[in-house]
Design a protein around this motif. Sequence first.
Motif: not given
Length: 160
Positions: A139-140, A61-62, A44, A58-59, A142-143, A65-66
């Motif tokens: 986002a976190m 972190s997504l 990140r 946002f992006w 979801t990822g 976290s994925f």
Amino acid sequence: MDIDILSDAFFAALAAIGFSSISRLPLRAYPYCAAIAALGHSLRYLLMMRPVPGFHIFWASLVASFLIGLIAVMISSRTRTPAEAYFFPALLPMIPGMYAYRAFGALAVCVLNDNPDTFGYYFYQAASNGFVCMAVLIAMVTGATLPIFIFKKISFQATR
């Protein structure tokens, strides 16, 4: 810049170990949580700080976290521990605390202020920081949970 990445990874790993200890995970899970947190948080950081245009938090972190969720699912099948036990402590250092702090601080100024111009400015600050904080948290989550659904067979074999 290399020392920044290493210090970011070190402090994320340290925080993940602390969160692992209060979650009462087995001791064998601590090194995995630390490594996953260090990798995710560093990714990140790299995505946000790269020279030509960096990702928004946002992006970044997504994506990070994925990666955390993916590594947690892959490790969980080998260690017979649920993936959630690995990615919850690894995600906690990535919570956007400054955005939440600024949002609540601006709300406090709104409540204590009678000037409409000042109120409008701080209400905008509260809304902006609050929306970014909530979007990053979504986002976190979801990822990190997407790999569990993508690799359903692997993730549910971990606890059998």
